[in-house]
Design an enzyme around this catalytic site. Structure first.
Site, PDB file in Angstrom:
ATOM      1  N   HIS A 174       0.808  -1.225   0.000  1.00 36.91           N
ATOM      2  CA  HIS A 174       0.000   0.000   0.000  1.00 36.91           C
ATOM      3  C   HIS A 174       0.839   1.272   0.000  1.00 36.91           C
ATOM      4  O   HIS A 174       0.312   2.360  -0.160  1.00 36.91           O
ATOM      5  CB  HIS A 174      -0.937  -0.002   1.207  1.00 36.91           C
ATOM      6  N   ASP A 381       3.457   9.512  -1.040  1.00 37.11           N
ATOM      7  CA  ASP A 381       2.268   8.777  -0.639  1.00 37.11           C
ATOM      8  C   ASP A 381       2.062   7.640  -1.620  1.00 37.11           C
ATOM      9  O   ASP A 381       2.162   7.856  -2.833  1.00 37.11           O
ATOM     10  CB  ASP A 381       1.048   9.724  -0.681  1.00 37.11           C
TER      11      ASP A 381
HETATM   12  C1  GDG Z   1      -1.981   3.992   3.230  1.00 31.99           C
HETATM   13  C2  GDG Z   1      -0.964   4.656   2.305  1.00 31.99           C
HETATM   14  C3  GDG Z   1      -2.649   4.561   0.457  1.00 31.99           C
HETATM   15  C4  GDG Z   1      -8.846   9.694   7.676  1.00 31.99           C
HETATM   16  N1  GDG Z   1      -9.290  10.349   8.757  1.00 31.99           N
HETATM   17  C5  GDG Z   1     -10.515   9.890   9.046  1.00 31.99           C
HETATM   18  C6  GDG Z   1     -10.862   8.944   8.100  1.00 31.99           C
HETATM   19  N2  GDG Z   1      -9.803   8.828   7.279  1.00 31.99           N
HETATM   20  C7  GDG Z   1      -9.712   7.915   6.150  1.00 31.99           C
HETATM   21  C8  GDG Z   1      -9.767   8.643   4.838  1.00 31.99           C
HETATM   22  C9  GDG Z   1      -9.050   7.673   3.908  1.00 31.99           C
HETATM   23  C10 GDG Z   1      -8.056   7.000   4.825  1.00 31.99           C
HETATM   24  O1  GDG Z   1      -8.463   7.258   6.151  1.00 31.99           O
HETATM   25  C11 GDG Z   1      -6.653   7.553   4.640  1.00 31.99           C
HETATM   26  O2  GDG Z   1      -6.127   6.999   3.481  1.00 31.99           O
HETATM   27  P1  GDG Z   1      -4.869   7.587   2.708  1.00 31.99           P
HETATM   28  O3  GDG Z   1      -4.758   6.895   1.415  1.00 31.99           O
HETATM   29  O4  GDG Z   1      -5.064   9.026   2.514  1.00 31.99           O
HETATM   30  O5  GDG Z   1      -3.587   7.381   3.644  1.00 31.99           O
HETATM   31  P2  GDG Z   1      -2.933   6.243   4.642  1.00 31.99           P
HETATM   32  O6  GDG Z   1      -3.721   6.072   5.844  1.00 31.99           O
HETATM   33  O7  GDG Z   1      -1.545   6.700   4.848  1.00 31.99           O
HETATM   34  O8  GDG Z   1      -2.939   4.863   3.828  1.00 31.99           O
HETATM   35  C12 GDG Z   1      -1.685   5.454   1.226  1.00 31.99           C
HETATM   36  C13 GDG Z   1      -3.545   3.786   1.408  1.00 31.99           C
HETATM   37  O9  GDG Z   1      -2.781   3.091   2.396  1.00 31.99           O
HETATM   38  C14 GDG Z   1      -4.382   2.753   0.655  1.00 31.99           C
HETATM   39  O10 GDG Z   1      -3.584   1.845  -0.015  1.00 31.99           O
HETATM   40  O11 GDG Z   1      -3.445   5.365  -0.366  1.00 31.99           O
HETATM   41  O12 GDG Z   1      -0.753   6.012   0.327  1.00 31.99           O
HETATM   42  O13 GDG Z   1      -0.085   5.508   3.040  1.00 31.99           O
HETATM   43  O14 GDG Z   1      -9.937   6.723   3.427  1.00 31.99           O
HETATM   44  O15 GDG Z   1     -11.103   8.870   4.502  1.00 31.99           O
HETATM   45  N3  GDG Z   1     -12.044   8.327   8.105  1.00 31.99           N
HETATM   46  C15 GDG Z   1     -12.936   8.649   9.075  1.00 31.99           C
HETATM   47  N4  GDG Z   1     -12.625   9.537  10.042  1.00 31.99           N
HETATM   48  C16 GDG Z   1     -11.453  10.189  10.065  1.00 31.99           C
HETATM   49  O16 GDG Z   1     -11.204  10.989  10.961  1.00 31.99           O
HETATM   50  N5  GDG Z   1     -14.126   8.072   9.084  1.00 31.99           N
END
Ligand code: GDG
Length: 740
Positions: A174, A381
């Site tokens: 990921h 990212d």
């Molecule tokens: C890793 C990789 C890759 C965030 N705050 C809240 C919340 N979220 C949810 C968002 C989104 C997820 O968390 C964050 O996803 P990201 O992709 O932005 O980042 P990482 O957590 O670092 O994830 C990344 C991912 O894996 C998938 O493969 O894209 O690059 O680092 O879905 O919506 N959701 C809720 N409350 C929050 O306060 N409900």
């Protein structure tokens, strides 16, 4: 596929560090909390249609649970198709905090200076991966598919392969896979790469990571790859990009939910008519939060007309708070926000609204809908789902995404304003441009992105990965068995019984090692003796079936008494007769192809063109390996177009690209000789793609032998030409012993 058919397909076993349900202790009581993580919610619809099991860490260490509580946790999880991997506190610490997040996470995000390696952490990582392996191997049944997720479990695929060789195993990373220049800094890099290569299919978000992985594998483990497939000794591993998506409908349709409307009203009440710039991340140094704040500060200074009219809503979700670096980052962010609000704010206006907590889905959806601009500027990212969620949430058609160019999502989200996250001036300028952008342009830009985000959603992503995995596993199940022990003994017994034997042997790579230049690979006296003795009796016909020109074969093998097939089946010469060609077509095509090959030879040091009667070959064995591969790919594309409509075809061999007369292949020559001699035993050996045609021509009960690594339709495999020669010598010995 119907629901019943999907159910009957064998289970999907998902393995990730965290389970979709975690246990916490609240006031002494164990409480289960469902995770709202992207993977769990993304796979939900798929898992409704398929039997599954999810293996992972339950959230609490063994030391924090009594034996009865462990049983309780396991029981609760079993009802939700989950299976816990119990680890002690110190094991979990070393594996998760130490090696995974103290070494792999910073390195893979290009923060080499944040890496800390310790042998104790590495040992804990190995032990934790072993514990996961035991849990999975305990649970899997024949026909199951295992899908391993992320950097915490890079050793697991190979451990599973060692315990269950036929298991279908997929691995998805990921986070980014960095350039090999970073990977080579990693102690234990080889073990990690070999660990991942235990899978049948390895997936990354974007093609750059695929490229980096393939070149690291070649550089650090020596495994060659072609067209997205890594060749191991006995099987191949497919490596490809699968950009993860989101649940589009959930975000796009959130406007209809009353809770979301209520949250939106609350947000409006808080910020009034101010325009909103939104930032949503987990607390992490890779997300570029201090840099983003500094850019916002610069924006307020450079574009003072926005002061009092724009605010930044910054949601930071607490994460890894027990790691010092994260606590320091939190402090830095707190201070920066304090400074900006102190310097620019007024009684009626707060420039930065800071939410340091996680929010509910309705709250998050309301933020996405209420914002005018989403500012997503990670320093690195893997993908970044927040950017996609913002795009999905804007069904109204307005809103601007400012996106850092090194987020994996940047390649797909082409309607965003792309910025270098380290360039404060550029980010500030993009923010001003976003706020000034006419609504028609906003619509246009969103319209460039929404269909893609909708179409390639998370369910599509998962289904795509699993389809490719079953294809890759199917290919693996046809693999040659190593020619040792009873297999070898059975072959020798068949040989002994046979009255008329035909032995079809490729030359380069099969009977001798490759030499730097084709003309240097002359047969040694030992080999010539072997061939002569092998074909000396009445019962055995030996054929050298090679890509070499007939003059070379005459010169080298004329005295052995073997039949000769030159130029991949273009020419055949049986003992005591002259050469016969197998094709009537001319070689006019050479006129167009020759200059192209010569051009590639001139531009690529260490490569050369060889002219044969019915073929032209471009050899790149002596070229620098990466350059050679890249040029070979390019050349093949050019040649395939050039060959269209002509009587020639393009064939790739071992470090050679060859154009030859159409319809000429080793298979046609092999079939001719089999018809001629009507053998009751055929033994064929070869080491590259062109020999696969020979294998295809051999009857099913024949003995086909692949020399060396790489996938093959042959029944058997030997490791090297030395092993093949030892076998041929054993057969001669056997003939002599049984000559009476
Ligand atoms: C890793 C990789 C890759 C965030 N705050 C809240 C919340 N979220 C949810 C968002 C989104 C997820 O968390 C964050 O996803 P990201 O992709 O932005 O980042 P990482 O957590 O670092 O994830 C990344 C991912 O894996 C998938 O493969 O894209 O690059 O680092 O879905 O919506 N959701 C809720 N409350 C929050 O306060 N409900």
């Amino acid at each position: 596929m119907s629901r019943a058919a999907e159910k009957g397909r064998g289970r999907l076993v998902i393995v990730s560090n965290r389970l979709p349900v975690s246990f916490f202790r609240r006031k002494g009581q164990l409480t289960a909390v469902e995770s709202s993580g992207g993977l769990a919610s993304g796979l939900r619809s798929l898992l409704r249609r398929r039997d599954f099991l999810w293996v992972g860490w339950p959230g609490l260490a063994t030391d924090d649970l009594s034996p009865r509580e462990r049983e309780f946790v396991a029981g609760e999880l079993a009802e939700r198709h989950c299976r816990p991997v119990f680890l002690s506190r110190s094991e979990f610490d070393g594996y998760y905090r130490g090696f995974s997040n103290g070494m792999l996470w910073p390195l893979f995000h290009y923060f080499a200076r944040y890496c800390s390696f310790s042998d104790a952490h590495w040992r804990a990582y190995v032990r934790a991966n072993e514990a996961f392996a035991r849990a999975v191997l305990d649970a899997v049944r024949p026909g199951d598919t295992v899908w391993v997720h992320d950097y915490h479990l890079m050793l697991l695929p190979a451990m599973l392969r060692a315990g269950a060789t036929r298991l279908s195993i997929g691995f998805f990373l990921h986070i980014p896979f960095p350039s090999s220049e970073l990977i080579r800094l990693l102690p234990r890099r080889r073990e990690l790469l070999e660990g991942v290569l235990g899978a049948d299919l390895v997936g990354f978000h974007v093609y750059d990571y695929v490229r980096h992985f393939l070149s690291s594998a070649r550089l650090l483990t020596g495994h060659e790859h072609r067209i997205g497939r890594v060749w191991l000794r006995e099987r191949e591993v497919t490596v490809d990009a699968f950009p993860m998506g989101i649940d589009f409908g959930r975000f796009s349709g959130a406007g209809r939910e009353p809770e979301v409307a209520a949250e939106l009203a609350r947000l409006r009440a808080r910020v009034g008519s101010e325009r909103i710039v939104l930032s949503v991340d987990r607390l992490d140094y890779t997300k570029g939060l201090p840099e983003r704040l500094a850019a916002f500060e610069l924006f307020l200074r450079r574009y003072p007309k926005y002061q009092g009219k724009v605010c930044l809503v910054m949601l930071v979700v607490p994460s890894r708070v027990r790691i010092v670096r994260y606590r320091e980052l939190k402090q830095e962010i707190d201070e920066l926000i304090g400074r900006i609000n102190g310097r620019f704010g007024s009684v009626g206006w707060t420039p930065v609204h800071y939410l340091y907590r996680s929010v509910s889905f309705p709250e998050l959806a309301a933020l996405y809908r209420g914002a005018d601009v989403a500012l997503v500027t990670p320093l690195r990212d893997g993908m970044n789902l927040v950017a996609k969620e913002f795009v999905a949430s804007r069904e109204s058609g307005s809103g601007v995404l400012v996106l850092g160019e090194v987020a994996g999502a940047a390649g797909e989200l082409v309607g965003a304003l792309a910025v270098n996250p380290y360039d404060r001036g550029e980010v500030a300028g993009a923010l001003a441009a976003a706020l000034a952008m006419p609504e028609s342009e906003q619509r246009q830009r969103l319209a460039m992105m929404r269909p893609r985000v909708e179409h390639y959603g998370v369910s599509h992503w998962a289904a795509d990965f699993l389809d490719r995995l079953s294809e890759a596993s199917r290919r693996r199940s046809h693999r040659p068995g190593h020619l040792t022990g009873t297999r070898r003994a059975r072959l020798i017994a068949d040989w002994r019984r046979a009255r008329r034997r035909l032995v079809l042997l490729d030359y380069d790579g099969t009977l001798v090692d490759f030499a730097g230049r084709p003309e240097e690979a002359e047969p040694d006296p030992g080999l010539l003796r072997l061939l002569k003795r092998l074909g000396s009796g009445e019962r055995t016909r030996v054929v050298i079936i090679s890509g070499r020109p007939r003059t070379t074969l005459d010169r080298w093998f004329g005295a052995t008494g073997a039949d000769l097939v030159a130029e991949h089946g273009g020419w055949v010469r049986v003992r005591g007769r002259g050469w016969r060609t197998m094709t009537m077509a001319g070689t006019d095509w050479k006129r167009d192809v020759r200059p192209v090959l010569e051009d590639y030879a001139n531009r690529t040091p260490g490569t050369e063109v060889e002219e044969k009667e019915l073929a032209l070959a471009w050899h790149y064995r002596r070229a620098e390996s990466r350059l050679g591969e890249a040029r070979a790919d390019e050349l093949c594309q050019v040649l395939v177009e050039l060959a269209a409509g002509k009587h020639c075809e393009v064939v790739e061999g071992n470090r050679v690209v060859e154009v030859r007369n159409q319809g000429v292949d080793k298979g046609a020559a092999a079939r001719l000789l089999i018809r001629r001699y009507r053998p009751d035993l055929v033994l064929a050996a070869g080491d590259d793609r062109t020999d696969e045609d020979t294998f295809a021509a051999v009857p099913a009960d024949g003995h086909t032998i692949r020399v060396g690594a790489g996938p093959s339709r042959a029944r058997f495999r030997v490791k090297s030409n030395r092993e093949l020669r030892a076998l041929l010598n054993a057969l001669i010995g056997d003939d002599n012993d049984n000559s009476g």
